[in-house]
Design an enzyme around this catalytic site. Structure first.
Site, mmCIF file in Angstrom:
data_model
loop_
_atom_site.group_PDB
_atom_site.id
_atom_site.type_symbol
_atom_site.label_atom_id
_atom_site.label_comp_id
_atom_site.label_asym_id
_atom_site.label_seq_id
_atom_site.Cartn_x
_atom_site.Cartn_y
_atom_site.Cartn_z
ATOM 1 N N CYS A 2 -32.198 -5.198 -21.771
ATOM 2 C CA CYS A 2 -31.059 -5.881 -22.405
ATOM 3 C C CYS A 2 -30.722 -7.133 -21.901
ATOM 4 C CB CYS A 2 -29.778 -4.884 -22.744
ATOM 5 S SG CYS A 2 -30.446 -3.394 -23.416
ATOM 6 N N ARG A 27 -36.189 -9.427 -21.178
ATOM 7 C CA ARG A 27 -35.290 -8.460 -20.825
ATOM 8 C C ARG A 27 -35.345 -7.251 -21.821
ATOM 9 N NH1 ARG A 27 -32.013 -9.586 -16.716
ATOM 10 N NH2 ARG A 27 -30.871 -7.901 -16.943
ATOM 11 N N TRP A 76 -33.134 -3.384 -25.076
ATOM 12 C CA TRP A 76 -34.283 -2.406 -24.596
ATOM 13 C C TRP A 76 -33.704 -1.056 -24.857
ATOM 14 C CZ3 TRP A 76 -35.195 1.217 -20.874
ATOM 15 C CH2 TRP A 76 -36.537 1.555 -20.776
ATOM 16 N N ASN A 102 -25.002 -4.066 -21.405
ATOM 17 C CA ASN A 102 -26.524 -3.876 -20.582
ATOM 18 C C ASN A 102 -26.261 -2.757 -19.650
ATOM 19 O OD1 ASN A 102 -28.737 -3.941 -19.229
ATOM 20 N ND2 ASN A 102 -28.243 -5.929 -18.249
ATOM 21 N N GLY A 103 -26.954 -1.785 -19.776
ATOM 22 C CA GLY A 103 -26.785 -0.553 -18.721
ATOM 23 C C GLY A 103 -26.564 0.637 -19.594
ATOM 24 N N GLU A 477 -53.031 -3.218 -8.715
ATOM 25 C CA GLU A 477 -52.360 -4.196 -9.398
ATOM 26 C C GLU A 477 -53.164 -4.698 -10.823
ATOM 27 O OE1 GLU A 477 -49.598 -5.068 -9.685
ATOM 28 O OE2 GLU A 477 -49.608 -7.271 -10.454
ATOM 29 N N LYS A 481 -52.042 -4.807 -14.477
ATOM 30 C CA LYS A 481 -52.073 -5.772 -15.239
ATOM 31 C C LYS A 481 -52.644 -5.470 -16.636
ATOM 32 C CE LYS A 481 -49.591 -7.262 -13.925
ATOM 33 N NZ LYS A 481 -48.476 -7.676 -12.944
ATOM 34 N N GLU A 484 -50.899 -3.068 -18.880
ATOM 35 C CA GLU A 484 -49.551 -3.148 -19.482
ATOM 36 C C GLU A 484 -49.826 -4.593 -20.462
ATOM 37 O OE1 GLU A 484 -46.541 -4.717 -17.309
ATOM 38 O OE2 GLU A 484 -47.907 -5.793 -15.513
ATOM 39 N N HIS A 500 -63.698 12.356 -5.735
ATOM 40 C CA HIS A 500 -62.976 13.484 -5.387
ATOM 41 C C HIS A 500 -62.342 13.905 -6.664
ATOM 42 C CE1 HIS A 500 -63.872 13.420 -1.145
ATOM 43 N NE2 HIS A 500 -63.480 12.281 -1.178
ATOM 44 N N LYS A 599 -38.758 -6.646 -18.344
ATOM 45 C CA LYS A 599 -38.937 -7.412 -17.039
ATOM 46 C C LYS A 599 -38.294 -7.029 -15.853
ATOM 47 C CE LYS A 599 -40.366 -11.564 -15.120
ATOM 48 N NZ LYS A 599 -41.762 -10.986 -14.734
HETATM 49 C C1 F6R Z 1 -45.461 -5.240 -13.880
HETATM 50 C C2 F6R Z 1 -44.049 -5.525 -13.503
HETATM 51 C C3 F6R Z 1 -43.298 -4.568 -12.926
HETATM 52 C C4 F6R Z 1 -42.245 -4.860 -11.798
HETATM 53 C C5 F6R Z 1 -41.263 -3.771 -11.808
HETATM 54 C C6 F6R Z 1 -40.441 -4.131 -10.433
HETATM 55 O O1 F6R Z 1 -46.200 -6.467 -14.325
HETATM 56 O O2 F6R Z 1 -43.727 -6.644 -13.481
HETATM 57 O O3 F6R Z 1 -44.145 -3.336 -12.414
HETATM 58 O O4 F6R Z 1 -43.032 -5.232 -10.888
HETATM 59 O O5 F6R Z 1 -40.394 -3.635 -12.539
HETATM 60 O O6 F6R Z 1 -39.678 -5.333 -10.689
HETATM 61 P P1 F6R Z 1 -38.717 -6.318 -9.755
HETATM 62 O O7 F6R Z 1 -39.907 -7.034 -8.647
HETATM 63 O O8 F6R Z 1 -38.165 -7.341 -10.478
HETATM 64 O O9 F6R Z 1 -38.030 -5.235 -8.887
#
Ligand code: F6R
Length: 604
Positions: A2, A27, A76, A102-103, A477, A481, A484, A500, A599
């Site tokens: 949010c 957000r 969100w 937000n929260g 990673e 990527k 997502e 395994h 994010k």
């Molecule tokens: C994936 C991504 C998330 C963040 C995770 C932690 O692309 O961006 O997995 O890495 O939510 O976020 P931060 O680094 O802001 O604590």
């Protein structure tokens, strides 16, 4: 999770509220809304407008604006489906008070029951709606003091919140408060701003106050007044933020993510050169650590996993990596680790709570973050900044490679301070890192083969990413990527682990992405590639330039400019970001706003 905005000043409030909100859309983006107090005809009436979907849908519903004060929100969803009724702002029954939040309010059910007994009716399924109702009750009892009414209400809230309150009888002020959710205040000439983060306000100001937990503020066009919720005024310094507006715009690219991928030579360079000043801030007692524990979530956790190998190599200290959401629930050990918290946003609640807990146990704590003034910076003894510039795309790209850069720099510097490696070693690592940045440039200058591979890849529905040693986290990673942003189910695995269990899933329709570096894992990787090919799975090898051997194992190879294998996670990760990006683009996915994600994850 949010985004919230508040504005009071001389501009048309609706314009500021929408413009700033759009920059917070990363957000949360399932619904949005705004409330303004009209200054023209119908003066003194709160006008609320909401819409499910992206902010552009809300924007289309705006007819005219004539207000100088207002609040807005992009959601969100946590409580209640994303529809118009559940979208913020929420109001009290008499429509005097509008609130954006937000929260999560943990005790909202008890508060709702209490209010219902007094005759309050609720329209939404949200936890937030209790807040305007509580404020209106309190306001009536205290004779019309909005600031004090909000103070008394937030004292009763349990959980996390950043709220902004607008009242129809107070056309000159907004009241806001925070607990565990971010809130910044900004100022211009005769105007005041509130937002979840600074990127929302860069168009208007670069002078900010970062509110802290347990604070409440009154924001007016002619000034800002902050107090502790428990009582007593607070004097904050203004912080100047040097991010430019262009940094937070797409600049001709189709998506923020691809812009941010292409920014990596610069962001990596900034991380490396910025480190010089951070080195001096590292206290000598960090070098007395006997064990290291890295804590993070998601992509940052993957950076921490690469860091584990580096700290062990350069300091000789055992290094443990934990997911923040798990670390907090494990039993404390008797060790006395140096705690390193990695969080791009500095606002991930699981990471913040883990840092708080570690500090309360008296451990030495270090944060690695990208965002100046973010919450994590107040939860740890020391902050090291990544200096990547703002990252708007929801999927982390340039901040991941900057985190890797920080892992190389921090681990080697600590090892040097401990006497475990020599000054010459340190210099050589820095030179390798400079060369690695050139290798990233090489990849970005030749994306054609990656685009072609992505087109082929985009027909898949399930894929595996394999790596060993430092490229095992790079595989995790790469898979994250891919899943997502393209919605192709992807799993990262240590290459040796496939046999395994997961091997059972391989078919000719399950592509394998195998990460190859010319290190001590090379022969074993070739063996693993052979195992996959033997099951009919098409293998895409990511290998350094000049590796001809790999062509005997698979005819699908993407090359990256050769670097010392220890540093290969950086160019390999950039290549995998591009593969994920072009695959997702080919599939027509909403790359900057993947479904169900946000994010900044400020809920636990
Ligand atoms: C994936 C991504 C998330 C963040 C995770 C932690 O692309 O961006 O997995 O890495 O939510 O976020 P931060 O680094 O802001 O604590």
């Amino acid at each position: 999770m949010c985004g919230i905005v508040g504005y009071v000043g001389h501009r048309e409030a609706t314009d500021v509220l929408i413009e700033a909100l759009k920059r917070l859309e990363y957000r949360g983006y399932d619904s949005s809304g705004l409330a303004t107090l009209s200054t023209g005809r119908g003066k003194g009436r709160l006008r609320v407008l909401k819409s499910p979907g992206y902010i552009s849908a809300l924007e289309k519903r705006i007819k005219t604006g004539s207000s100088r004060i207002g609040i807005s929100h992009t959601r969100w969803a946590t409580h209640g489906v994303p529809n118009e009724v559940n979208a913020h702002p929420h109001m009290d029954g008499e429509q005097n008070v509008a609130v954006v939040h937000n929260g999560i309010i943990d005790n909202h059910l008890a508060l709702k029951r209490e209010l219902a007994r007094k005759g309050h009716e609720f329209l939404s399924q949200t936890d937030t709606e209790v807040i305007p109702h509580l404020i209106s009750e309190e306001y009536r009892h205290n004779g019309g003091n909005l600031f004090e009414a909000v103070r008394e209400v937030v004292k009763r809230l349990k959980g996390s919140y950043a709220i902004v309150v607008l009242h129809r009888d107070h056309p000159d002020i907004l009241v806001c408060a925070r607990e565990k959710s971010p809130l910044v205040l900004g100022t211009g000439v005769n105007e005041g701003f509130i937002a979840s983060d600074v990127t929302a306000l860069l168009r208007y100001t670069n002078r900010f106050i970062f509110m802290e937990d347990g604070e409440i503020a009154k924001v007016a066009a002619d000034g800002i007044h902050i107090e502790k919720i428990s009582g007593g005024t607070v004097a904050h310094e203004w912080t100047r933020v040097d991010w430019s507006l262009e940094d937070a715009e797409k600049g001709g690219f189709k998506h923020f993510m691809i812009k941010e991928i292409f920014e990596q030579p610069r962001s990596l360079h900034q991380s490396q050169t910025g480190w010089r000043s951070d080195e001096n801030s590292i206290p000598a007692d960090l070098a007395t650590a006997r064990i290291i524990r890295i804590v993070a979530c998601g992509t940052s956790y993957h950076a921490g996993m690469v860091g584990r190998y580096l700290f062990e190599k350069f300091t000789g200290l055992p290094t443990i990596v934990s997911m923040a959401s798990e670390y907090r629930f494990a039993d404390a050990t008797s060790d006395d680790p140096l705690m390193i918290f990695i969080t791009q946003s500095g606002e991930t609640l699981d990471t913040i709570m883990a840092a708080r807990e570690a500090r309360s146990r008296g451990l030495k704590t270090v944060a690695i973050t990208n965002v100046v003034g973010s919450t994590i910076t107040r939860e740890t003894d020391l902050t090291l900044y990544m200096r990547s510039g703002p990252e708007i795309g929801v999927a982390a790209s340039k901040t991941f490679t900057s985190q890797l850069m920080m892992m190389y720099l921090f681990s080697s510097y600590l090892g040097y301070r401990m006497g475990y490696i020599k000054r010459d070693d340190l210099n050589s690592i820095k030179e390798h890192l400079r060369h690695t940045i050139r290798s990233v440039e090489g990849i970005l200058n030749n994306t054609g083969p990656i685009r072609e591979m992505a087109e082929w890849f985009s027909g898949s529905s399930s894929a595996f990413f394999l790596g060993r040693y430092v490229n095992y986290p790079a595989a995790l990673e790469g898979a994250l990527k891919m899943k997502e942003i393209s919605y192709i189910h992807s799993e990262g695995y240590p290459a040796g682990e496939l046999k395994h269990g997961p091997l059972a899933l391989l078919t000719e329709k399950t592509p394998i992405v195998a990460l190859v570096a010319g290190d001590h894992t090379y022969e074993k990787m070739l063996g693993n590639i052979g195992e996959c090919s033997a099951r009919g799975s098409p293998v895409v090898a990511i290998a350094p330039d000049g590796d001809v051997e790999i062509g005997r194992y698979t005819d699908r190879v993407l090359h990256y400019p050769r670097v010392d294998p220890l540093f290969s996670p950086i160019p390999i990760s950039v290549l995998l970001q591009l593969l994920a990006y072009y695959t997702a683009d080919h599939r027509g996915c909403p790359i900057d706003k993947p479904r169900n994600l946000a994010k900044s994850v400020t809920v636990e």
